[in-house]
Design a protein around this motif. Structure first.
Motif, PDB file in Angstrom:
ATOM      1  N   LEU A 240       0.822  -1.214   0.000  1.00 54.35           N
ATOM      2  CA  LEU A 240       0.000   0.000   0.000  1.00 54.35           C
ATOM      3  C   LEU A 240       0.856   1.265   0.000  1.00 54.35           C
ATOM      4  CD1 LEU A 240      -2.862  -0.994   2.473  1.00 54.35           C
ATOM      5  CD2 LEU A 240      -2.954  -0.848  -0.024  1.00 54.35           C
ATOM      6  N   ALA A 241       1.998   1.219   0.699  1.00 54.65           N
ATOM      7  CA  ALA A 241       2.892   2.375   0.681  1.00 54.65           C
ATOM      8  C   ALA A 241       3.440   2.604  -0.721  1.00 54.65           C
ATOM      9  CB  ALA A 241       4.036   2.168   1.673  1.00 54.65           C
ATOM     10  N   ALA A 242       3.872   1.518  -1.386  1.00 54.99           N
ATOM     11  CA  ALA A 242       4.383   1.651  -2.754  1.00 54.99           C
ATOM     12  C   ALA A 242       3.304   2.169  -3.689  1.00 54.99           C
ATOM     13  CB  ALA A 242       4.913   0.303  -3.246  1.00 54.99           C
ATOM     14  N   PHE A 243       2.092   1.610  -3.567  1.00 54.63           N
ATOM     15  CA  PHE A 243       1.010   2.056  -4.443  1.00 54.63           C
ATOM     16  C   PHE A 243       0.641   3.511  -4.160  1.00 54.63           C
ATOM     17  CE2 PHE A 243      -3.376   2.682  -5.715  1.00 54.63           C
ATOM     18  CZ  PHE A 243      -3.369   2.161  -6.999  1.00 54.63           C
ATOM     19  N   GLY A 244       0.555   3.872  -2.879  1.00 54.55           N
ATOM     20  CA  GLY A 244       0.198   5.245  -2.526  1.00 54.55           C
ATOM     21  C   GLY A 244       1.206   6.257  -3.029  1.00 54.55           C
ATOM     22  N   VAL A 245       2.501   5.949  -2.853  1.00 57.74           N
ATOM     23  CA  VAL A 245       3.549   6.854  -3.320  1.00 57.74           C
ATOM     24  C   VAL A 245       3.496   6.985  -4.843  1.00 57.74           C
ATOM     25  CG1 VAL A 245       6.048   7.121  -3.564  1.00 57.74           C
ATOM     26  CG2 VAL A 245       5.061   6.506  -1.351  1.00 57.74           C
TER      27      VAL A 245
ATOM     28  N   ALA B  76       1.186   2.802  10.470  1.00 53.28           N
ATOM     29  CA  ALA B  76       1.306   4.171  10.986  1.00 53.28           C
ATOM     30  C   ALA B  76       1.839   5.117   9.920  1.00 53.28           C
ATOM     31  CB  ALA B  76       2.220   4.182  12.212  1.00 53.28           C
ATOM     32  N   ASP B  77       2.821   4.668   9.120  1.00 52.38           N
ATOM     33  CA  ASP B  77       3.364   5.500   8.039  1.00 52.38           C
ATOM     34  C   ASP B  77       2.280   5.821   7.006  1.00 52.38           C
ATOM     35  OD1 ASP B  77       6.091   5.568   8.978  1.00 52.38           O
ATOM     36  OD2 ASP B  77       6.249   3.481   8.373  1.00 52.38           O
ATOM     37  N   ILE B  78       1.493   4.805   6.655  1.00 51.13           N
ATOM     38  CA  ILE B  78       0.424   5.017   5.671  1.00 51.13           C
ATOM     39  C   ILE B  78      -0.635   5.950   6.231  1.00 51.13           C
ATOM     40  CG2 ILE B  78      -1.394   3.872   4.348  1.00 51.13           C
ATOM     41  CD1 ILE B  78       0.414   1.388   4.325  1.00 51.13           C
ATOM     42  N   GLY B  79      -1.015   5.730   7.496  1.00 48.05           N
ATOM     43  CA  GLY B  79      -2.006   6.595   8.116  1.00 48.05           C
ATOM     44  C   GLY B  79      -1.543   8.031   8.230  1.00 48.05           C
TER      45      GLY B  79
ATOM     46  N   THR C  90       3.263  15.313  -3.456  1.00 46.71           N
ATOM     47  CA  THR C  90       4.703  15.069  -3.548  1.00 46.71           C
ATOM     48  C   THR C  90       5.355  15.066  -2.178  1.00 46.71           C
ATOM     49  OG1 THR C  90       4.731  16.153  -5.721  1.00 46.71           O
ATOM     50  CG2 THR C  90       6.839  15.864  -4.613  1.00 46.71           C
ATOM     51  N   GLY C  91       5.013  16.049  -1.342  1.00 47.34           N
ATOM     52  CA  GLY C  91       5.634  16.130  -0.028  1.00 47.34           C
ATOM     53  C   GLY C  91       5.351  14.912   0.824  1.00 47.34           C
ATOM     54  N   ALA C  92       4.108  14.438   0.833  1.00 48.17           N
ATOM     55  CA  ALA C  92       3.773  13.253   1.614  1.00 48.17           C
ATOM     56  C   ALA C  92       4.478  12.018   1.068  1.00 48.17           C
ATOM     57  CB  ALA C  92       2.262  13.036   1.620  1.00 48.17           C
ATOM     58  N   SER C  93       4.603  11.908  -0.248  1.00 47.60           N
ATOM     59  CA  SER C  93       5.288  10.762  -0.850  1.00 47.60           C
ATOM     60  C   SER C  93       6.760  10.752  -0.489  1.00 47.60           C
ATOM     61  CB  SER C  93       5.106  10.786  -2.371  1.00 47.60           C
ATOM     62  OG  SER C  93       3.746  10.688  -2.717  1.00 47.60           O
ATOM     63  N   VAL C  94       7.394  11.913  -0.553  1.00 46.48           N
ATOM     64  CA  VAL C  94       8.809  12.004  -0.196  1.00 46.48           C
ATOM     65  C   VAL C  94       9.005  11.681   1.280  1.00 46.48           C
ATOM     66  CG1 VAL C  94      10.747  13.602   0.068  1.00 46.48           C
ATOM     67  CG2 VAL C  94       9.420  13.599  -2.046  1.00 46.48           C
ATOM     68  N   ALA C  95       8.090  12.140   2.129  1.00 45.86           N
ATOM     69  CA  ALA C  95       8.202  11.855   3.561  1.00 45.86           C
ATOM     70  C   ALA C  95       8.101  10.364   3.844  1.00 45.86           C
ATOM     71  CB  ALA C  95       7.120  12.610   4.330  1.00 45.86           C
ATOM     72  N   VAL C  96       7.339   9.620   3.028  1.00 45.78           N
ATOM     73  CA  VAL C  96       7.174   8.184   3.233  1.00 45.78           C
ATOM     74  C   VAL C  96       8.321   7.381   2.635  1.00 45.78           C
ATOM     75  CG1 VAL C  96       5.763   6.182   2.578  1.00 45.78           C
ATOM     76  CG2 VAL C  96       4.670   8.249   3.420  1.00 45.78           C
ATOM     77  N   ALA C  97       8.728   7.729   1.419  1.00 44.39           N
ATOM     78  CA  ALA C  97       9.626   6.842   0.669  1.00 44.39           C
ATOM     79  C   ALA C  97      10.919   7.477   0.203  1.00 44.39           C
ATOM     80  CB  ALA C  97       8.877   6.292  -0.554  1.00 44.39           C
ATOM     81  N   GLY C  98      11.166   8.742   0.474  1.00 44.76           N
ATOM     82  CA  GLY C  98      12.352   9.371  -0.087  1.00 44.76           C
ATOM     83  C   GLY C  98      12.096   9.784  -1.529  1.00 44.76           C
ATOM     84  N   ILE C  99      13.164   9.906  -2.299  1.00 42.61           N
ATOM     85  CA  ILE C  99      13.044  10.365  -3.683  1.00 42.61           C
ATOM     86  C   ILE C  99      12.772   9.187  -4.613  1.00 42.61           C
ATOM     87  CG2 ILE C  99      14.202  11.524  -5.595  1.00 42.61           C
ATOM     88  CD1 ILE C  99      15.811  13.097  -3.621  1.00 42.61           C
ATOM     89  N   ILE C 100      11.636   9.224  -5.298  1.00 46.59           N
ATOM     90  CA  ILE C 100      11.279   8.236  -6.318  1.00 46.59           C
ATOM     91  C   ILE C 100      11.063   9.011  -7.613  1.00 46.59           C
ATOM     92  CG2 ILE C 100       9.707   6.404  -7.015  1.00 46.59           C
ATOM     93  CD1 ILE C 100      11.136   5.722  -4.458  1.00 46.59           C
TER      94      ILE C 100
ATOM     95  N   VAL D 104       2.889   0.521 -11.333  1.00 46.91           N
ATOM     96  CA  VAL D 104       4.294   0.420 -11.739  1.00 46.91           C
ATOM     97  C   VAL D 104       5.209   0.365 -10.523  1.00 46.91           C
ATOM     98  CG1 VAL D 104       6.179   1.689 -12.842  1.00 46.91           C
ATOM     99  CG2 VAL D 104       3.974   1.495 -13.997  1.00 46.91           C
ATOM    100  N   LEU D 105       4.920   1.184  -9.519  1.00 52.69           N
ATOM    101  CA  LEU D 105       5.788   1.204  -8.347  1.00 52.69           C
ATOM    102  C   LEU D 105       5.634  -0.074  -7.521  1.00 52.69           C
ATOM    103  CD1 LEU D 105       7.791   3.382  -7.737  1.00 52.69           C
ATOM    104  CD2 LEU D 105       6.330   4.196  -5.904  1.00 52.69           C
ATOM    105  N   VAL D 106       4.430  -0.635  -7.462  1.00 49.80           N
ATOM    106  CA  VAL D 106       4.250  -1.920  -6.781  1.00 49.80           C
ATOM    107  C   VAL D 106       5.048  -3.012  -7.497  1.00 49.80           C
ATOM    108  CG1 VAL D 106       2.595  -3.739  -6.212  1.00 49.80           C
ATOM    109  CG2 VAL D 106       2.015  -1.364  -5.772  1.00 49.80           C
ATOM    110  N   LEU D 107       4.989  -3.030  -8.827  1.00 48.45           N
ATOM    111  CA  LEU D 107       5.748  -4.019  -9.594  1.00 48.45           C
ATOM    112  C   LEU D 107       7.249  -3.825  -9.397  1.00 48.45           C
ATOM    113  CD1 LEU D 107       3.683  -4.065 -12.904  1.00 48.45           C
ATOM    114  CD2 LEU D 107       3.814  -5.873 -11.190  1.00 48.45           C
ATOM    115  N   ALA D 108       7.693  -2.561  -9.372  1.00 50.20           N
ATOM    116  CA  ALA D 108       9.117  -2.293  -9.151  1.00 50.20           C
ATOM    117  C   ALA D 108       9.542  -2.757  -7.761  1.00 50.20           C
ATOM    118  CB  ALA D 108       9.394  -0.797  -9.322  1.00 50.20           C
TER     119      ALA D 108
END
Length: 327
Positions: free
Chosen positions: A57-62, A186-189, A241-251, A284-288
């Motif tokens: 879910l984190a990968a898909f959300g980001v 917690a990260d997803i929430g 973008t900001g929430a995605s970077v906070a969860v996963a760094g730079i993608i 795509v990110l889930v597959l990656a």
């Protein structure tokens, strides 16, 4: 038929997302094991519900957030190469998060990292639009983005160079490489409210983006509120973008490739492009991330590295085919 195509595109992307979630080895077997009594069922529940599902879910959300932000920025700037990573928004957002990590601002507030990441993303997006990103050529827009990314990268390198100990340096480097491993509910929430707010704002801008595809003067003539559309896209993209970077760094690159793939199936309508782009980018990110987990390497490859290896060649191909590239 025109209205059916976006729905078909979204349905196809949703089906791909489900298959991607079950792609890892033993994915189906683990789901079946959930219903078994005893220790085997408990182990499967921990593996699937507490470890694998939050990561998926984190990968898909980001990915979905970056794909949606990329599609919205491309519609606002009327430029097929616009994307949070290419334009330097992701880099600036990461700089905000690095500042929060370096100065341990999370000790004062749990909102410090996502707050700074979103603030930097918002500031960079506003700066790009102020500089006339919708009117300059593609080449100049990319050059501005490269400059902003380079500046953010240099400042992050400076902070890493001044890291007080090797453990802090290692944490910063690993986070910047991009990953969703060990992400929890917690990260997803934590990120979900920002993603949801960004989604709502960008979808509200969809009619304005359709009008803007005809040009700003034509949009004004049709009665579109161009200023409102700009504000909605800028704030929405910054939140995503900001929430995605906070969860996963730079993608990188996923936000530019997904809209480009989907665009022909929605007849180049920037409003209809939004949701299918989000679904495809998430898939795509889930597959990656699945590839990251199952590849037989001694150490797990970072998701940001994998996304760049896939997305960079695609970006070069898109850039080479873009009209007016040299203008």
């Amino acid at each position: 038929m025109t209205a059916l195509k976006p729905n078909l595109a979204m349905a196809a992307c949703a089906a791909l997302s489900l298959l991607a979630a079950l792609a890892p080895a033993n994915g189906w077997a683990d789901l079946v094991s959930l219903w078994q009594p005893g220790a085997d069922g408990e182990l499967a529940r921990i593996l699937v519900l507490e470890i694998r599902l939050p990561r998926i879910l984190a990968a898909f959300g980001v990915g979905a957030a970056l794909g949606l932000a990329g599609a919205a920025l491309q519609g606002l700037l009327r430029n097929p190469l616009a994307d949070p990573g290419v334009l330097g928004v992701s880099g600036a957002s990461a700089l905000g998060a690095v500042i929060a990590v370096y100065f341990n601002l999370a000790a004062f507030s749990i909102w410090a990292m996502p707050g700074l990441a979103i603030a930097m993303a918002l500031g960079t997006t506003v700066l790009l639009y102020t500089l006339g990103a919708s009117s300059v050529s593609t080449t100049r827009l990319i050059l501005v983005g490269v400059g902003l990314s380079s500046l953010a990268g240099a400042l992050m390198a400076l902070l890493m160079n001044l890291a007080p100990n090797p453990f802090s340096l290692s944490d910063l480097v690993n986070w910047l490489l991009g990953s969703v491993s060990n992400r929890s509910w917690a990260d997803i929430g934590f990120a979900a409210p920002f993603w949801l707010a960004g989604l709502v704002l960008v979808l509200l801008a969809a009619p304005g983006l359709r009008a803007l595809s005809l040009g700003e003067e034509a949009a004004l003539g049709l009665g579109a509120d161009v200023s409102r559309t700009r504000l909605l896209v800028i704030i929405g993209s910054a939140l995503l973008t900001g929430a995605s970077v906070a969860v996963a760094g730079i993608i990188g690159f996923v936000g530019i490739v997904a809209p480009h793939v989907v665009r022909p199936f929605v007849r180049h309508d920037p409003g209809d492009l939004l949701l299918p782009s989000a679904l495809l980018a998430g898939t795509v990110l889930v597959l990656a991330d699945t590839a990251v987990r199952v590849l037989p390497f001694a150490m797990e490859m970072k998701l940001g590295v994998t996304a760049a290896l896939i997305g960079a060649p695609a970006f070069v191909w898109i850039a080479a085919r873009a009209r007016g590239m040299g203008q």
